[in-house]
Scaffold this motif. Structure first.
Motif, PDB file in Angstrom:
ATOM      1  N   ALA A 105      70.993 -42.924 -27.331  1.00  0.00           N
ATOM      2  CA  ALA A 105      69.669 -43.413 -27.694  1.00  0.00           C
ATOM      3  C   ALA A 105      69.628 -44.936 -27.626  1.00  0.00           C
ATOM      4  N   ARG A 106      68.559 -45.450 -27.053  1.00  0.00           N
ATOM      5  CA  ARG A 106      68.327 -46.894 -27.094  1.00  0.00           C
ATOM      6  C   ARG A 106      67.732 -47.249 -28.454  1.00  0.00           C
ATOM      7  N   ILE A 107      68.226 -48.333 -29.034  1.00  0.00           N
ATOM      8  CA  ILE A 107      67.805 -48.734 -30.383  1.00  0.00           C
ATOM      9  C   ILE A 107      67.475 -50.214 -30.360  1.00  0.00           C
ATOM     10  N   ASP A 108      66.290 -50.578 -30.844  1.00  0.00           N
ATOM     11  CA  ASP A 108      65.882 -51.976 -30.760  1.00  0.00           C
ATOM     12  C   ASP A 108      66.466 -52.792 -31.904  1.00  0.00           C
ATOM     13  N   GLU A 109      66.125 -54.073 -31.926  1.00  0.00           N
ATOM     14  CA  GLU A 109      66.713 -54.994 -32.895  1.00  0.00           C
ATOM     15  C   GLU A 109      66.417 -54.605 -34.332  1.00  0.00           C
ATOM     16  N   HIS A 110      65.291 -53.924 -34.534  1.00  0.00           N
ATOM     17  CA  HIS A 110      64.864 -53.545 -35.880  1.00  0.00           C
ATOM     18  C   HIS A 110      65.332 -52.140 -36.263  1.00  0.00           C
ATOM     19  N   TYR A 111      66.321 -51.610 -35.547  1.00  0.00           N
ATOM     20  CA  TYR A 111      66.937 -50.319 -35.837  1.00  0.00           C
ATOM     21  C   TYR A 111      66.011 -49.136 -35.534  1.00  0.00           C
ATOM     22  N   ARG A 112      65.048 -49.336 -34.644  1.00  0.00           N
ATOM     23  CA  ARG A 112      64.144 -48.262 -34.253  1.00  0.00           C
ATOM     24  C   ARG A 112      64.618 -47.621 -32.952  1.00  0.00           C
ATOM     25  N   LEU A 113      64.565 -46.294 -32.893  1.00  0.00           N
ATOM     26  CA  LEU A 113      64.756 -45.623 -31.619  1.00  0.00           C
ATOM     27  C   LEU A 113      63.651 -46.063 -30.672  1.00  0.00           C
ATOM     28  N   VAL A 114      64.024 -46.356 -29.440  1.00  0.00           N
ATOM     29  CA  VAL A 114      63.028 -46.739 -28.447  1.00  0.00           C
ATOM     30  C   VAL A 114      62.339 -45.464 -27.971  1.00  0.00           C
ATOM     31  N   LEU A 115      61.043 -45.371 -28.272  1.00  0.00           N
ATOM     32  CA  LEU A 115      60.255 -44.189 -27.943  1.00  0.00           C
ATOM     33  C   LEU A 115      59.175 -44.531 -26.931  1.00  0.00           C
ATOM     34  N   ASP A 116      58.564 -43.508 -26.382  1.00  0.00           N
ATOM     35  CA  ASP A 116      57.431 -43.704 -25.486  1.00  0.00           C
ATOM     36  C   ASP A 116      56.333 -44.469 -26.232  1.00  0.00           C
ATOM     37  N   PRO A 117      55.652 -45.394 -25.559  1.00  0.00           N
ATOM     38  CA  PRO A 117      54.620 -46.193 -26.233  1.00  0.00           C
ATOM     39  C   PRO A 117      53.501 -45.368 -26.859  1.00  0.00           C
ATOM     40  N   SER A 118      53.327 -44.130 -26.430  1.00  0.00           N
ATOM     41  CA  SER A 118      52.268 -43.301 -27.012  1.00  0.00           C
ATOM     42  C   SER A 118      52.567 -42.922 -28.470  1.00  0.00           C
ATOM     43  N   VAL A 119      53.834 -43.055 -28.878  1.00  0.00           N
ATOM     44  CA  VAL A 119      54.217 -42.770 -30.272  1.00  0.00           C
ATOM     45  C   VAL A 119      53.994 -44.034 -31.083  1.00  0.00           C
ATOM     46  N   THR A 120      53.046 -44.008 -31.982  1.00  0.00           N
ATOM     47  CA  THR A 120      52.696 -45.221 -32.734  1.00  0.00           C
ATOM     48  C   THR A 120      53.513 -45.388 -33.999  1.00  0.00           C
ATOM     49  N   GLY A 121      54.241 -44.327 -34.407  1.00  0.00           N
ATOM     50  CA  GLY A 121      55.148 -44.451 -35.539  1.00  0.00           C
ATOM     51  C   GLY A 121      56.528 -44.850 -35.065  1.00  0.00           C
ATOM     52  N   ALA A 122      57.436 -44.997 -35.999  1.00  0.00           N
ATOM     53  CA  ALA A 122      58.796 -45.430 -35.664  1.00  0.00           C
ATOM     54  C   ALA A 122      59.818 -44.502 -36.299  1.00  0.00           C
ATOM     55  N   VAL A 123      60.925 -44.279 -35.590  1.00  0.00           N
ATOM     56  CA  VAL A 123      62.081 -43.569 -36.135  1.00  0.00           C
ATOM     57  C   VAL A 123      63.225 -44.569 -36.217  1.00  0.00           C
TER      58      VAL A 123
END
Length: 470
Positions: free
Chosen positions: A381-399
């Protein structure tokens, strides 16, 4: 908190649902409790209560981080969930002050976390999360769970809706492939160090015990067995694949690898550079603390005072090729010394595997999110600097993830010293505000070459920009 979860409360969308209640999500829950204004957060854990590595709470074993690495202090020293406040409530603050202990015992850390877990609001034990899905119509995550009874059996099903999810499911014991069939077979004396205390008495009664693994857990198990077995009849073998029973890197500047500064530097490296760097950093987190090494040597030396050597074999640089049973009560290990190119066999009555932990798989739980997930070249899984899984832009929430990002954030991912800071990063992102202002600089080391604002003037530290809640 255990027991029922009113479904009417879960029907209302939460800001945050945490999956798993180990130290990291417990830290998040503690800091979430201190966020000003309404923040609807709830956490689910399938176990009936909080316990932290119960099989390794060996008497006298201490944390490898200072007590300041509690659930909250490095983000909010004034929090009511701090370790010092726990001591104050137990009327133990003055005894702790005079004890002058910077590194507390593991059992005390476990007791502190259990104290917090019994009081922080929004924690639901005995709740097993089964799946996490994105609902595009409601623009919310659906979290399906099973409420368990006292025997761990399914009692009821439920669903929670949330804008954001935080995965803190922790790790699970790793058993090397050659020993997996024996560890899974009933009645065979092959166990992981995570279960050490539950089997300690039978290990002490065994004729010969082999410990495999060179990290802190292996050292503590070896030392505990050594101290409890009679001089001259210790009959313990300690094997490891590493080249030596090496001390953990614990110099002041070495410890700066466990700072937010290094985490940001590591995350900014290329995927290839991160992959090449991690294996060489094993001594930062897989070595043995110098005090334990000294205690082992002291105990071995003490047993030579009246002549002779203890019946203990310590051999690094060895790997287990295969393993099998001998009759019904013994195990035969087929060993290879990598440098020598030699092979031998060892017959033993019990094996303790101090072979570490691996991230607990969440593929099944997140199957509903698979179309939205983005992966790196290795399929992780790609994970951004803020510890969020990188998801499709259509997902407006964060994991968000906790202790599942070593490949993107470095060796500090499982370190308790970064728990409160990571929780603060997540809460700042969730709220779109900055309830926990974070330091711009945390290390004397500059881990990379920075751009210069003017000749001879170093660039200022970068400040993390909070993410606006979507």
């Amino acid at each position: 908190m255990t027991g029922t979860t009113p479904q009417q409360d879960l029907d209302r969308p939460h800001d945050l649902v945490g999956v798993g209640i180990g130290p990291f999500n417990l830290s998040l829950a503690a800091l979430a409790d201190g966020v000003p204004g309404p923040l609807a957060a709830t956490f689910f854990e399938q176990r009936p209560a909080f316990h932290w590595h119960p099989g390794l709470l060996i008497e006298g074993a201490t944390l490898q981080v200072p007590f300041l690495a509690d659930l909250v202090t490095l983000a909010d020293p004034a929090s009511r969930w701090s370790f010092l406040n726990y001591l104050k409530g137990r009327e133990r603050l003055f005894p702790f002050y005079f004890a002058e202990r910077f590194h507390i015992q593991r059992a005390e850390y476990d007791a502190y976390c259990r104290w917090a877990a019994e009081r922080i609001p929004g924690l639901h034990f005995g709740h097993q999360v089964d799946s996490v899905r994105w609902n595009p119509e409601r623009r919310l995550f659906e979290v399906d769970f099973t409420q368990l009874d006292q025997d761990g059996e399914a009692a009821a099903l439920g669903r929670a809706y949330t804008r954001h999810v935080v995965l803190g499911v922790g790790t699970e014991p790793y058993v090397p492939e050659p020993l997996r069939p024996l560890a899974q077979a009933p009645g065979v004396p092959v166990l992981h160090s995570a279960d050490y205390l539950a089997h300690r008495e039978e290990l002490l009664a065994a004729g010969h015990v082999t410990v495999i693994g060179s990290g802190q857990s292996g050292a503590e198990v070896f030392l505990d067995l050594l101290r409890a077995r009679p001089a001259g009849a210790e009959r313990i073998t300690w094997l490891t694949r590493t080249e030596a029973f090496a001390p953990m890197e614990y110099s002041k500047l070495g410890l700066e690898h466990f700072t937010p500064d290094y985490t940001r530097y590591f995350h900014g490296l290329s995927e290839q550079a991160r992959g090449e760097l991690l294996p060489g950093q094993w001594q930062l987190h897989k070595g043995i603390d110098a005090e334990t090494i000294a205690a082992i040597h002291d105990e071995l030396y003490r047993r030579t005072l009246h002549g002779g050597w203890p019946d203990a074999v310590l051999t690094p640089g060895v790997r287990v090729r295969t393993a099998g049973r001998v009759a019904t009560t013994q195990v035969e290990l087929h060993l290879e010394h990598v440098r020598q190119g030699t092979r031998s066999r060892l017959t033993t009555d019990a094996v303790v595997l101090a072979t570490g932990y691996r991230e607990r798989p969440v593929d099944r739980m997140l199957a509903g999110l698979d179309p939205y997930l983005r992966h790196d070249a290795e399929g992780r899984a790609r994970i951004d600097e803020h510890y969020r899984l990188v998801l499709d832009p259509s997902v407006t929430g964060a994991v968000f993830v906790q202790n599942a990002e070593r490949h993107t954030h470095g060796v500090g991912a499982p370190d308790l010293g970064l728990a409160a800071w990571r929780s603060a990063v997540i809460l700042n992102a969730v709220t779109g505000k900055e309830p926990y202002p974070l330091p711009r600089r945390t290390a004397f080391t500059s881990f990379g070459l920075e751009a210069r604002e003017a000749p001879g003037i170093p660039a200022q530290g970068r400040k993390l920009t909070p993410l606006v809640q979507q």
